[in-house]
Design a protein around this motif. Sequence first.
Motif, short mmCIF file in Angstrom:
data_model
loop_
_atom_site.label_atom_id
_atom_site.label_comp_id
_atom_site.label_asym_id
_atom_site.label_seq_id
_atom_site.Cartn_x
_atom_site.Cartn_y
_atom_site.Cartn_z
N THR A 78 10.63 53.82 35.10
CA THR A 78 10.86 52.76 36.08
C THR A 78 10.60 53.30 37.47
O THR A 78 11.18 54.32 37.87
CB THR A 78 12.29 52.23 35.97
N VAL A 79 9.72 52.62 38.19
CA VAL A 79 9.32 53.08 39.52
C VAL A 79 9.88 52.15 40.58
O VAL A 79 9.85 50.93 40.43
CB VAL A 79 7.78 53.12 39.64
N SER A 80 10.41 52.71 41.65
CA SER A 80 10.94 51.90 42.73
C SER A 80 10.58 52.55 44.06
O SER A 80 10.08 53.67 44.12
CB SER A 80 12.46 51.76 42.61
N GLY A 81 10.84 51.80 45.13
CA GLY A 81 10.56 52.33 46.45
C GLY A 81 9.21 51.86 46.97
O GLY A 81 8.71 50.82 46.57
N ASP A 82 8.61 52.67 47.82
CA ASP A 82 7.35 52.33 48.47
C ASP A 82 6.19 52.58 47.51
O ASP A 82 5.41 53.52 47.68
CB ASP A 82 7.21 53.18 49.73
#
Length: 125
Positions: A23-27
Amino acid sequence: EVQLVESGGGSVQAGGSLRLSCTVSGDFSTHYSTAWFRQAPGKQREGVAGINRYHTTTYGDSVKDRFIVSKDNAKNIMYLQMNFLKPEDTAMYYCAADPWVAENSVLLPGPYKHWGQGTQVTVNS
């Protein structure tokens, strides 16, 4: 900043299957290249499977025809479906992401700036 969190690791019998999630989050942008790597004790980190910024998939020779990498862009999740697992697949599995990975370098760890903490996969014989 980009954050990656792996999940789905565990212990399985040889011949079994597991599905890892990253799971990828952020910019983060869907134009990033993303990949799965693994590292067994005493061995170098190895590229397993990746998706470059043009959405082309690449696989390491040792997992071709057994593993499938995919990505859900709406949820920012990358998956690694691992089938016909072997004891030699035992390792810590990491996902990585970066916007500037060259097309032919997707399975090289050096170009990646962002990494998850890893999830352990153990395949018992």
